[in-house]
Design an enzyme around this catalytic site. Structure first.
Site, PDB file in Angstrom:
ATOM      1  N   GLU A 262      10.875  13.931  -6.760  1.00  0.00           N
ATOM      2  CA  GLU A 262      11.494  12.714  -7.312  1.00  0.00           C
ATOM      3  C   GLU A 262      12.012  13.009  -8.721  1.00  0.00           C
ATOM      4  O   GLU A 262      13.132  12.666  -9.058  1.00  0.00           O
ATOM      5  CB  GLU A 262      10.456  11.574  -7.349  1.00  0.00           C
ATOM      6  CG  GLU A 262      10.973  10.266  -7.927  1.00  0.00           C
ATOM      7  CD  GLU A 262       9.893   9.185  -8.041  1.00  0.00           C
ATOM      8  OE1 GLU A 262       8.686   9.524  -7.994  1.00  0.00           O
ATOM      9  OE2 GLU A 262      10.259   8.011  -8.205  1.00  0.00           O
TER      10      GLU A 262
ATOM     11  N   ASP B 158      10.569   1.129  -2.468  1.00  0.00           N
ATOM     12  CA  ASP B 158       9.685   1.680  -3.505  1.00  0.00           C
ATOM     13  C   ASP B 158       8.944   0.589  -4.300  1.00  0.00           C
ATOM     14  O   ASP B 158       7.790   0.305  -3.999  1.00  0.00           O
ATOM     15  CB  ASP B 158      10.481   2.615  -4.431  1.00  0.00           C
ATOM     16  CG  ASP B 158       9.623   3.719  -5.023  1.00  0.00           C
ATOM     17  OD1 ASP B 158       8.464   3.861  -4.614  1.00  0.00           O
ATOM     18  OD2 ASP B 158      10.115   4.453  -5.903  1.00  0.00           O
TER      19      ASP B 158
HETATM   20  N1  LIG Z   1       8.652   5.702  -7.844  1.00  0.00           N
HETATM   21  C1  LIG Z   1       7.360   6.059  -8.013  1.00  0.00           C
HETATM   22  N2  LIG Z   1       7.026   7.354  -8.164  1.00  0.00           N
HETATM   23  C2  LIG Z   1       5.748   7.709  -8.352  1.00  0.00           C
HETATM   24  N3  LIG Z   1       4.732   6.837  -8.400  1.00  0.00           N
HETATM   25  C3  LIG Z   1       5.021   5.540  -8.266  1.00  0.00           C
HETATM   26  C4  LIG Z   1       6.325   5.114  -8.054  1.00  0.00           C
HETATM   27  N4  LIG Z   1       6.319   3.773  -7.966  1.00  0.00           N
HETATM   28  C5  LIG Z   1       5.071   3.372  -8.079  1.00  0.00           C
HETATM   29  N5  LIG Z   1       4.269   4.429  -8.264  1.00  0.00           N
HETATM   30  C6  LIG Z   1       2.829   4.319  -8.415  1.00  0.00           C
HETATM   31  O1  LIG Z   1       2.476   4.580  -9.725  1.00  0.00           O
HETATM   32  C7  LIG Z   1       1.154   5.023  -9.710  1.00  0.00           C
HETATM   33  C8  LIG Z   1       0.962   5.718 -11.035  1.00  0.00           C
HETATM   34  C9  LIG Z   1      -0.320   5.339 -11.692  1.00  0.00           C
HETATM   35  C10 LIG Z   1      -0.726   6.354 -12.656  1.00  0.00           C
HETATM   36  O2  LIG Z   1      -0.031   7.324 -12.811  1.00  0.00           O
HETATM   37  C11 LIG Z   1      -1.971   6.204 -13.443  1.00  0.00           C
HETATM   38  C12 LIG Z   1      -2.227   7.134 -14.429  1.00  0.00           C
HETATM   39  C13 LIG Z   1      -3.355   6.994 -15.212  1.00  0.00           C
HETATM   40  C14 LIG Z   1      -4.226   5.939 -15.015  1.00  0.00           C
HETATM   41  C15 LIG Z   1      -3.960   5.019 -14.026  1.00  0.00           C
HETATM   42  C16 LIG Z   1      -4.870   3.868 -13.824  1.00  0.00           C
HETATM   43  O3  LIG Z   1      -4.683   3.076 -12.899  1.00  0.00           O
HETATM   44  O4  LIG Z   1      -5.784   3.698 -14.642  1.00  0.00           O
HETATM   45  C17 LIG Z   1      -2.842   5.145 -13.207  1.00  0.00           C
HETATM   46  C18 LIG Z   1       1.088   5.923  -8.527  1.00  0.00           C
HETATM   47  O5  LIG Z   1      -0.165   6.102  -8.003  1.00  0.00           O
HETATM   48  C19 LIG Z   1       2.035   5.252  -7.554  1.00  0.00           C
HETATM   49  O6  LIG Z   1       1.360   4.503  -6.594  1.00  0.00           O
HETATM   50 ZN   LIG Z   2       7.044   5.627  -4.611  1.00  0.00          ZN
END
Ligand SMILES: Nc1ncnc2c1ncn2[C@@H]1O[C@H](CCC(=O)c2cccc(C(=O)O)c2)[C@@H](O)[C@H]1O
Ligand SMILES: [Zn+2]
Length: 355
Positions: A215, A293
């Site tokens: 991505e 998404d």
């Molecule tokens: N286009 C996207 N491409 C990639 N991912 C996408 C996309 N869209 C949504 N996500 C989501 O974003 C989350 C990210 C959450 C994350 O990084 C994080 C880091 C540190 C702490 C915590 C927490 O919760 O404390 C969370 C992913 O798991 C995924 O499900």
């Molecule tokens: Zn995604």
């Protein structure tokens, strides 16, 4: 005087949009928290007024304008902070299904990040009960079948990987609707191979592997997802277009790409829709599926993504029906479930084209 013999500009587009609106569809790449509509976000923000997320739906349009992928994740996590109780989880899940049903989504594999909830103090069993309750109510009331993908938030490291794997594989906890295992969040600085042992455990427990890859990084990440994480579908896979060998591999092995065009523009992964590689994927014979998404965050919905794909791939109604059937084929439904939706798509298309 108006010349009525000339069709108004956009009539064909409007007809295609009407066709899409009624077309039965499956969605394979859509995030739970990322599907919270302004209506749902407002309701959650009103429940938790200390949050920095605006409760006013109009203010959300500005709030959901991103400067880059890192900014998107920052905003995303502020919405995650609104989900604080099992009742918040249930409400979000049920309302997301309602929004899907309105778009004639018959089946969706919804990506959830349970680590984000359990680390914020929501009890794991209560989380699972909330999503399962919402799934069953949504199927009974809206006719939309939901299945779950649990994803590791990669940036949160191996602690998150361990916890997500535990929640996905422990028979006393894992929910009935769980079918797959994913990996999301930023790719830069988060190498995929470190997650191999967790994907091995998930696959051994019967889950299907569907990591995000390519991505925001190059095709080597997609290769890593295939060889190290045993990916059966690729989330986005945008940069695969830069590697002809990879495209040939994806086509030959029928490994579908979960393409999310508007998302790629909103997170600045791709500069413009015209530069989106979806055409190259289709030309190379890759099984292309179209997905939304994080639809409200990107100002889109699944119907709009189909309209975008129709424009970029120059599809008519039959082409759009084929695209919808790609998603059914690439889904983790059983053969009977796939046949049922595919037949519905054919019947709808035939009726549309004959009236
Ligand atoms: N286009 C996207 N491409 C990639 N991912 C996408 C996309 N869209 C949504 N996500 C989501 O974003 C989350 C990210 C959450 C994350 O990084 C994080 C880091 C540190 C702490 C915590 C927490 O919760 O404390 C969370 C992913 O798991 C995924 O499900
Ligand atoms: Zn995604």
């Amino acid at each position: 005087m108006t010349d009525t013999s000339v069709p108004a500009v956009g009539t064909a587009d409007r007809d295609l949009r009407a066709f899409i609106a009624g077309l039965p569809k499956a969605e394979l790449h859509v995030h739970h928290v990322g599907s919270a509509s302004p209506r749902i976000v407002s309701e959650l923000a009103a429940r938790h007024p200390d949050s920095k997320v605006p409760a006013d739906p109009e203010a959300l349009v500005d709030y959901f304008t991103f400067t880059d992928f890192a900014h998107f994740i920052e905003v995303y996590l502020s919405v995650v902070d609104l989900i604080r109780t099992p009742e918040d989880v249930r409400l979000l899940t049920y309302e997301v299904a309602r929004d899907m049903a309105r778009q004639q989504v018959r089946y969706a594999e919804l990506t959830l990040t349970p680590f984000s909830s359990t680390r914020r103090g929501i009890d794991a069993r209560a989380f699972m009960e909330a999503i399962e309750d919402a799934r069953k109510s949504a199927e009974a009331e809206f006719g939309t079948v939901l299945r779950w993908c649990f994803d590791i938030p990669g940036e949160a490291g191996l602690e998150a990987a361990e916890e997500t794997t535990r929640l996905a594989t422990d028979d006393r906890i894992r929910p009935e609707g769980l079918v797959s295992f994913g990996l999301g969040g930023p790719e830069i600085g988060v190498p995929r191979p470190q997650f191999k042992p967790y994907f091995d455990r998930a696959v051994a427990a019967g889950l299907r592997s569907v990591p995000h890859a390519g991505e925001t990084t190059g095709p080597e990440t997609v290769w890593d997802a295939l060889t190290e994480l045993r990916a059966e579908r690729i989330g986005h896979g945008t940069s695969s277009a830069r590697d002809p060998k990879l495209l040939a591999h994806l086509a030959e092995h029928r490994i579908p790409l979960e393409v999310c065009p508007t998302s790629n523009i909103a997170t600045r992964a791709v500069r413009t829709l015209e530069e989106h590689p979806i055409k190259e994927f289709a030309r190379a014979g890759v099984l292309v599926t179209v997905n939304s998404d994080d639809p409200p965050m990107f100002g889109t919905d699944l119907n709009n993504e189909y309209a975008v794909a129709a424009r970029l791939l120059e599809l008519d109604e039959q082409g759009l029906a084929g695209l919808a059937k790609n998603a059914v084929e690439a889904s983790f439904l059983d053969a009977a479930g796939k046949a049922r939706i595919a037949e519905e798509i054919d019947a709808y298309t035939a009726a549309w084209l004959t009236h």
